[in-house]
Design a protein around this motif. Structure first.
Motif, PDB file in Angstrom:
ATOM      1  N   GLY A 101       0.802  -1.225   0.000  1.00 17.16           N
ATOM      2  CA  GLY A 101       0.000   0.000   0.000  1.00 17.16           C
ATOM      3  C   GLY A 101       0.831   1.270   0.000  1.00 17.16           C
ATOM      4  N   TYR A 102       2.163   1.118   0.063  1.00 15.90           N
ATOM      5  CA  TYR A 102       3.045   2.281   0.054  1.00 15.90           C
ATOM      6  C   TYR A 102       3.641   2.458  -1.342  1.00 15.90           C
ATOM      7  CZ  TYR A 102       2.704   2.096   5.124  1.00 15.90           C
ATOM      8  OH  TYR A 102       2.227   2.093   6.409  1.00 15.90           O
ATOM      9  N   LYS A 136       1.806   7.413   0.930  1.00 15.66           N
ATOM     10  CA  LYS A 136       0.501   6.750   0.871  1.00 15.66           C
ATOM     11  C   LYS A 136      -0.555   7.846   0.809  1.00 15.66           C
ATOM     12  CE  LYS A 136      -0.570   2.995   3.207  1.00 15.66           C
ATOM     13  NZ  LYS A 136      -0.924   2.080   4.331  1.00 15.66           N
ATOM     14  N   ASN A 137      -1.496   7.711  -0.119  1.00 15.67           N
ATOM     15  CA  ASN A 137      -2.526   8.744  -0.313  1.00 15.67           C
ATOM     16  C   ASN A 137      -1.896  10.121  -0.509  1.00 15.67           C
ATOM     17  OD1 ASN A 137      -4.538   6.772   0.084  1.00 15.67           O
ATOM     18  ND2 ASN A 137      -4.460   7.078   2.307  1.00 15.67           N
ATOM     19  N   GLU A 138      -0.783  10.146  -1.260  1.00 23.35           N
ATOM     20  CA  GLU A 138      -0.067  11.367  -1.622  1.00 23.35           C
ATOM     21  C   GLU A 138       0.547  12.090  -0.421  1.00 23.35           C
ATOM     22  OE1 GLU A 138      -2.654  13.815  -3.943  1.00 23.35           O
ATOM     23  OE2 GLU A 138      -2.711  12.399  -5.621  1.00 23.35           O
ATOM     24  N   GLU A 182       8.032   9.556   9.048  1.00 20.14           N
ATOM     25  CA  GLU A 182       7.596  10.911   8.676  1.00 20.14           C
ATOM     26  C   GLU A 182       6.135  11.139   9.018  1.00 20.14           C
ATOM     27  OE1 GLU A 182       8.995  12.503   4.896  1.00 20.14           O
ATOM     28  OE2 GLU A 182      10.276  10.729   4.688  1.00 20.14           O
ATOM     29  N   ASN A 183       5.345  10.089   8.983  1.00 18.79           N
ATOM     30  CA  ASN A 183       3.940  10.183   9.380  1.00 18.79           C
ATOM     31  C   ASN A 183       3.849   9.913  10.885  1.00 18.79           C
ATOM     32  OD1 ASN A 183       1.235   9.939   9.902  1.00 18.79           O
ATOM     33  ND2 ASN A 183       0.853   8.349   8.369  1.00 18.79           N
ATOM     34  N   PRO A 184       3.471  10.907  11.693  1.00 15.75           N
ATOM     35  CA  PRO A 184       3.435  10.712  13.150  1.00 15.75           C
ATOM     36  C   PRO A 184       2.428   9.649  13.592  1.00 15.75           C
ATOM     37  CG  PRO A 184       2.399  12.801  12.539  1.00 15.75           C
ATOM     38  CD  PRO A 184       3.075  12.273  11.313  1.00 15.75           C
TER      39      PRO A 184
END
Length: 345
Positions: free
Chosen positions: A246-247, A269-271, A325-327
């Motif tokens: 999914g990435y 993911k999802n921009e 990077e995504n908390p």
């Protein structure tokens, strides 16, 4: 690791600021009001001291004008040096060994994003808003300027950015004093002189070096974009996250490190950016301060310091670093992802 901690502390200490009204504000109101009431600095001159306790102290003179910077420092031992960034090159001169290191920035000078002091403040506030309790202390005058006193207390121990106290000029957003505690290191930065919008001679940004100076020339290059095939040729077969996870692999960069051949793969993911996977030939063992963990049946480590989270392991002669990077990503999710990784061909 100490360099990372200090760098983050300095970024925060030189960023947060306030506005020029005498009404009592919350920290968020101070920042929001200042966005409308303060003006940007076109130039400034400052003198300040940096006290890092057992790590030493230093005195600094700082000139900045239209993106050009000159900094002169004297440390505890009387060591003198200066550095100049004129936008196309960076020069650092040390008096004791009469040596100048010259970096030709090339496209890097234009490649850096230019962000204002206000934008820096808002970005840092966004970083620490969940990990710190921020309150307002007693107003004080620092270097002849009225300041607000902001206090940031870390909610948990061992965070990348620890407890801080910050005194910010009400008119310019410049931090005139800060006290930061992180990783067992306490750093105090205090301005003795601050002259906003000062008249500065352009000649200050031209290095006046001795005739017998020893010059070491280096070139700083922007990371080169690679295809997956080029990256595999450079490092040999290595692990990646397949599309089935999914990435999406957004980019691959050659970080121009000849000793390790390090590359960085950014996944979205999802921009939205999710994590960066760096792969390289390791030159050292894991740090003693890092928490040991098993990754893909291999010895690895993790760091969980609120604003900086890292998972790393060695496998088949390569080291893998996953920088969050995504908390919202959890270590459990990323560990599960590593089990689905596949080798490039």
């Amino acid at each position: 690791m100490k360099r990372i901690i200090l760098s983050s502390a300095l970024i925060l200490s030189l960023s947060l600021a306030a506005c020029n009204d005498q009404v009592s504000y919350s920290p968020q109101e101070i920042l929001e009001t200042a966005m409308q009431e303060t003006s940007e600095l076109s130039s400034y001159y400052a003198e300040y001291t940096v006290d890092m306790g057992d790590e030493g102290t230093g005195e600094t003179k700082h000139w900045e004008k239209n993106g050009k910077i000159r900094v002169e420092t004297t440390d505890t031992n009387g060591e003198e040096n200066f550095s100049i960034n004129d936008g196309t090159s960076f020069i650092s001169y040390t008096k004791s060994n009469n040596t100048a290191i010259v970096f030709e920035l090339g496209d890097l000078g234009e490649g850096f994003e230019k962000i204002s002091v206000k934008e820096q403040a808002l970005r840092i506030l966004e970083i620490i808003k969940n990990s710190h309790d921020i309150t307002v202390g007693q107003d004080e005058k620092i270097a002849g300027h009225d300041t607000y006193h902001l206090i940031a207390k870390a909610k948990k121990p061992n965070t990348l950015i620890g407890d801080m106290e910050i005194w910010v000029d009400k008119k310019t957003w410049m931090t005139l004093k800060s006290v930061s505690k992180s990783g067992g290191l306490e750093t105090t930065i205090e301005f003795q002189k601050f002259e906003p919008n000062a008249k500065i001679d352009d000649a200050l940004f031209v290095a006046d070096l001795p005739e017998d100076v020893i010059i070491q020339e280096e070139k700083v290059e922007l990371p080169k974009q690679l295809t997956l095939e080029e990256a595999t040729e450079k490092l040999g077969s290595f692990l990646i996250a397949p599309k089935s996870t999914g990435y999406t692999l957004e980019s691959i960069e050659d970080l121009n490190v000849p000793q390790t051949n390090e590359i960085a793969l950014r996944y979205f993911k999802n921009e939205e950016p999710q994590f960066t996977l760096s792969v390289f030939k390791p030159q050292a063992s894991f740090g003693e301060e890092e928490e040991r963990i098993e990754v893909r049946g291999q010895e690895g480590t993790k760091m969980d310091m609120e604003v900086f989270r890292l998972l790393q392991w060695d496998e088949n002669g390569l080291r893998y670093n996953i920088i969050f990077e995504n908390p919202a990503l959890t270590f459990e999710e990323v560990l599960e992802l590593t089990e689905q990784m596949e080798l490039t061909e």
